[in-house]
Scaffold this motif. Structure first.
Motif, PDB file in Angstrom:
ATOM      1  N   UNK A   1      77.531  45.534  65.681  1.00 42.61           N
ATOM      2  CA  UNK A   1      76.887  46.844  65.510  1.00 42.61           C
ATOM      3  C   UNK A   1      76.945  47.292  64.048  1.00 42.61           C
ATOM      4  N   UNK A   2      78.079  47.089  63.403  1.00 41.97           N
ATOM      5  CA  UNK A   2      78.208  47.466  62.000  1.00 41.97           C
ATOM      6  C   UNK A   2      77.238  46.677  61.130  1.00 41.97           C
ATOM      7  N   UNK A   3      77.105  45.382  61.418  1.00 39.77           N
ATOM      8  CA  UNK A   3      76.192  44.537  60.637  1.00 39.77           C
ATOM      9  C   UNK A   3      74.742  44.946  60.838  1.00 39.77           C
ATOM     10  N   UNK A   4      74.393  45.288  62.070  1.00 41.96           N
ATOM     11  CA  UNK A   4      73.028  45.737  62.341  1.00 41.96           C
ATOM     12  C   UNK A   4      72.695  46.965  61.508  1.00 41.96           C
ATOM     13  N   UNK A   5      73.644  47.879  61.442  1.00 43.44           N
ATOM     14  CA  UNK A   5      73.395  49.127  60.732  1.00 43.44           C
ATOM     15  C   UNK A   5      73.342  48.931  59.224  1.00 43.44           C
ATOM     16  N   UNK A   6      74.258  48.120  58.671  1.00 43.86           N
ATOM     17  CA  UNK A   6      74.303  47.951  57.219  1.00 43.86           C
ATOM     18  C   UNK A   6      73.266  46.964  56.704  1.00 43.86           C
ATOM     19  N   UNK A   7      72.818  46.037  57.556  1.00 45.27           N
ATOM     20  CA  UNK A   7      71.845  45.033  57.112  1.00 45.27           C
ATOM     21  C   UNK A   7      70.563  45.683  56.609  1.00 45.27           C
ATOM     22  N   UNK A   8      70.146  46.727  57.261  1.00 46.17           N
ATOM     23  CA  UNK A   8      68.938  47.426  56.819  1.00 46.17           C
ATOM     24  C   UNK A   8      69.120  48.012  55.424  1.00 46.17           C
TER      25      UNK A   8
ATOM     26  N   UNK B   1      71.235  46.894  53.111  1.00 49.15           N
ATOM     27  CA  UNK B   1      71.318  45.784  52.160  1.00 49.15           C
ATOM     28  C   UNK B   1      69.916  45.299  51.799  1.00 49.15           C
ATOM     29  N   UNK B   2      69.072  45.111  52.809  1.00 48.21           N
ATOM     30  CA  UNK B   2      67.711  44.630  52.562  1.00 48.21           C
ATOM     31  C   UNK B   2      66.914  45.636  51.732  1.00 48.21           C
ATOM     32  N   UNK B   3      67.123  46.909  51.991  1.00 51.82           N
ATOM     33  CA  UNK B   3      66.404  47.934  51.231  1.00 51.82           C
ATOM     34  C   UNK B   3      66.815  47.926  49.762  1.00 51.82           C
ATOM     35  N   UNK B   4      68.099  47.651  49.498  1.00 53.48           N
ATOM     36  CA  UNK B   4      68.600  47.677  48.121  1.00 53.48           C
ATOM     37  C   UNK B   4      68.174  46.462  47.314  1.00 53.48           C
ATOM     38  N   UNK B   5      68.280  45.264  47.897  1.00 53.81           N
ATOM     39  CA  UNK B   5      68.144  44.034  47.118  1.00 53.81           C
ATOM     40  C   UNK B   5      66.684  43.719  46.800  1.00 53.81           C
ATOM     41  N   UNK B   6      66.438  43.491  45.545  1.00 54.53           N
ATOM     42  CA  UNK B   6      65.128  43.025  45.093  1.00 54.53           C
ATOM     43  C   UNK B   6      65.242  41.521  44.848  1.00 54.53           C
ATOM     44  N   UNK B   7      64.658  40.741  45.738  1.00 51.17           N
ATOM     45  CA  UNK B   7      64.713  39.279  45.627  1.00 51.17           C
ATOM     46  C   UNK B   7      63.370  38.699  45.198  1.00 51.17           C
ATOM     47  N   UNK B   8      62.564  39.532  44.576  1.00 45.66           N
ATOM     48  CA  UNK B   8      61.264  39.068  44.101  1.00 45.66           C
ATOM     49  C   UNK B   8      61.449  37.858  43.184  1.00 45.66           C
ATOM     50  N   UNK B   9      60.687  36.818  43.434  1.00 42.55           N
ATOM     51  CA  UNK B   9      60.768  35.610  42.626  1.00 42.55           C
ATOM     52  C   UNK B   9      61.700  34.563  43.189  1.00 42.55           C
ATOM     53  N   UNK B  10      62.535  34.928  44.146  1.00 42.75           N
ATOM     54  CA  UNK B  10      63.423  33.957  44.789  1.00 42.75           C
ATOM     55  C   UNK B  10      62.732  33.364  46.015  1.00 42.75           C
ATOM     56  N   UNK B  11      63.035  32.116  46.291  1.00 42.02           N
ATOM     57  CA  UNK B  11      62.395  31.465  47.432  1.00 42.02           C
ATOM     58  C   UNK B  11      63.342  31.238  48.599  1.00 42.02           C
ATOM     59  N   UNK B  12      64.667  31.407  48.354  1.00 44.01           N
ATOM     60  CA  UNK B  12      65.622  31.138  49.431  1.00 44.01           C
ATOM     61  C   UNK B  12      66.854  32.022  49.272  1.00 44.01           C
TER      62      UNK B  12
ATOM     63  N   UNK C   1      71.952  40.260  58.207  1.00 46.38           N
ATOM     64  CA  UNK C   1      71.510  40.460  56.830  1.00 46.38           C
ATOM     65  C   UNK C   1      70.378  39.502  56.479  1.00 46.38           C
ATOM     66  N   UNK C   2      70.550  38.217  56.791  1.00 42.09           N
ATOM     67  CA  UNK C   2      69.499  37.264  56.445  1.00 42.09           C
ATOM     68  C   UNK C   2      68.223  37.562  57.226  1.00 42.09           C
ATOM     69  N   UNK C   3      68.339  38.012  58.464  1.00 44.78           N
ATOM     70  CA  UNK C   3      67.144  38.357  59.238  1.00 44.78           C
ATOM     71  C   UNK C   3      66.402  39.514  58.587  1.00 44.78           C
ATOM     72  N   UNK C   4      67.142  40.528  58.134  1.00 42.75           N
ATOM     73  CA  UNK C   4      66.498  41.671  57.487  1.00 42.75           C
ATOM     74  C   UNK C   4      65.818  41.269  56.185  1.00 42.75           C
ATOM     75  N   UNK C   5      66.447  40.365  55.432  1.00 41.42           N
ATOM     76  CA  UNK C   5      65.845  39.918  54.174  1.00 41.42           C
ATOM     77  C   UNK C   5      64.612  39.055  54.424  1.00 41.42           C
ATOM     78  N   UNK C   6      64.640  38.233  55.452  1.00 43.74           N
ATOM     79  CA  UNK C   6      63.453  37.421  55.774  1.00 43.74           C
ATOM     80  C   UNK C   6      62.304  38.301  56.256  1.00 43.74           C
ATOM     81  N   UNK C   7      62.628  39.399  56.919  1.00 40.24           N
ATOM     82  CA  UNK C   7      61.579  40.351  57.305  1.00 40.24           C
ATOM     83  C   UNK C   7      60.943  40.982  56.067  1.00 40.24           C
ATOM     84  N   UNK C   8      61.778  41.298  55.085  1.00 36.39           N
ATOM     85  CA  UNK C   8      61.284  41.950  53.869  1.00 36.39           C
ATOM     86  C   UNK C   8      60.456  40.992  53.027  1.00 36.39           C
ATOM     87  N   UNK C   9      60.835  39.703  53.025  1.00 38.62           N
ATOM     88  CA  UNK C   9      60.148  38.701  52.205  1.00 38.62           C
ATOM     89  C   UNK C   9      59.599  37.591  53.113  1.00 38.62           C
ATOM     90  N   UNK C  10      58.366  37.732  53.590  1.00 36.28           N
ATOM     91  CA  UNK C  10      57.819  36.839  54.624  1.00 36.28           C
ATOM     92  C   UNK C  10      57.678  35.384  54.221  1.00 36.28           C
TER      93      UNK C  10
END
Length: 342
Positions: A157-164, A166-177, A188-197
């Motif tokens: 539950x804690x990870x579900x809440x904080x993952x959003x 984390x994804x909102x904060x991190x700018x991974x533009x230009x990264x592929x993985x 966390x990785x699921x939220x980041x993959x949602x943000x960067x399709x």
């Protein structure tokens, strides 16, 4: 009617603090009885609420009166009980529910360990191994699996809440993985993959943990073709290559485990890799009362520690990382954005 108390003078405040166990026990009892879930949006009489949760009315009212002093529930002038913003967080169905965290922080082993805090402070060692004859997580999984289940639910539950956040904060533009190191079930990785399709991801954690990865990451899930789920111990090796490594809430173990984990991440990523370490801090944060309490609990159970800003910087730079930025993720987490030089 019971109201939230204003700040008392120091002698009364100290009296309140030494009864902190009563407040923790009341929160646990309330959650276990299911009172927050039984109470709807309309206030209820103590008698009706007691019937709903199968307790005696008078003891239940005493329990709720104790909690209402802290803003958990409200006793109205006519004697009925109403929800407050905090009591709703004890409901199972609240999207920001803290019910599982409440139960985890008041599990039976904690009541065995807290009275020995002076011993832990004197020696710097955890007390759980002496209490139960086993390393903490071994004890949980082998001797009290029901408590291990509470831990897993709380962390999920804690990870579900904080993952959003984390994804909102991190700018991974230009990264592929991106690799989620010690990432639990992979929120966390699921939220980041949602943000960067177009990004690919990896989740690394112990076998018994990743076998319960969120369904989206497993065979048949909508993210399964973009992610590797890797069983392993991050302290032994990080067999994952990525542009970005996210390490959340696992650098609070003993110093040796932290050093080995960071060394393994650096070896896997190589020069230029980005490493984002996310931790609770015990300074420069609005969550100090919570974080410092968790810090003491870590001392008791695994001999670990929450970090100050400086202690995190020291560990990251000692490992060979260059720290580029430090930012708050939310009121209780900070992100240390680093890279591997070279």
């Amino acid at each position: 009617m019971t109201t939230v108390q204003s700040a008392p003078p120091p002698p009364m405040r100290l009296r309140e603090l030494v009864f902190g166990a009563a407040c923790a026990a009341a929160l646990r009892a309330c959650a276990r009885l299911g009172v927050p879930d039984a109470l709807g949006e309309e206030p209820m009489t103590p008698e009706d609420l007691a019937a709903a949760v199968k307790t005696e009315p008078r003891p239940l009212l005493r329990l709720l009166r104790a909690l209402s002093c802290h803003g958990v529930f409200a006793e109205q002038p006519d004697g009925r009980i109403a929800h407050t913003e905090m009591s709703r967080l004890l409901r199972e169905d609240d999207p920001n529910s803290l019910r599982d965290i409440t139960l985890w922080c008041t599990e039976p082993w904690t009541w065995d360990a807290w009275p020995r805090l002076d011993e832990a402070v004197r020696t710097g060692d955890n007390v759980v191994e002496d209490l139960y004859g086993k390393e903490f997580f071994t004890y949980l999984n082998e001797d009290v699996p029901e408590s291990a289940a509470v831990f897993n639910r709380a962390m999920t539950r804690s990870s579900e809440q904080s993952a959003r956040d984390v994804a909102a904060l991190l700018d991974l533009t230009g990264s592929t993985s991106v690799a989620d190191i010690g990432g639990g079930q992979g929120h966390v990785v699921a939220s980041l993959l949602d943000k960067y399709p177009t990004m690919r991801g990896a989740l690394l954690d112990l076998p018994r943990v990743v076998e319960n990865a969120v369904p989206r990451l497993r065979d048949g899930g909508d993210l399964a073709d973009r992610v590797r789920v890797v069983p392993g111990d991050v302290r032994a090796a990080v067999p994952v290559q990525a542009d970005v490594y996210v390490i959340k809430n696992i650098l609070e173990w003993d110093d040796d485990s932290t050093a080995r984990t960071l060394a393994n991440v650096i070896a896997a990523g190589g020069p230029g890799a980005r490493v984002v370490a996310i931790e609770n801090l015990v300074d420069d944060t609005p969550s100090m009362r919570f974080s410092t309490a968790m810090d003491l609990l870590l001392l008791l159970n695994v001999g670990g520690a929450k970090h100050t800003t400086q202690s995190m910087l020291d560990r990251l730079t000692a490992a060979g990382l260059v720290v580029d930025d430090v930012q708050p993720v939310n009121p209780y987490l900070h992100a240390f954005d680093c890279h591997v030089p070279g």
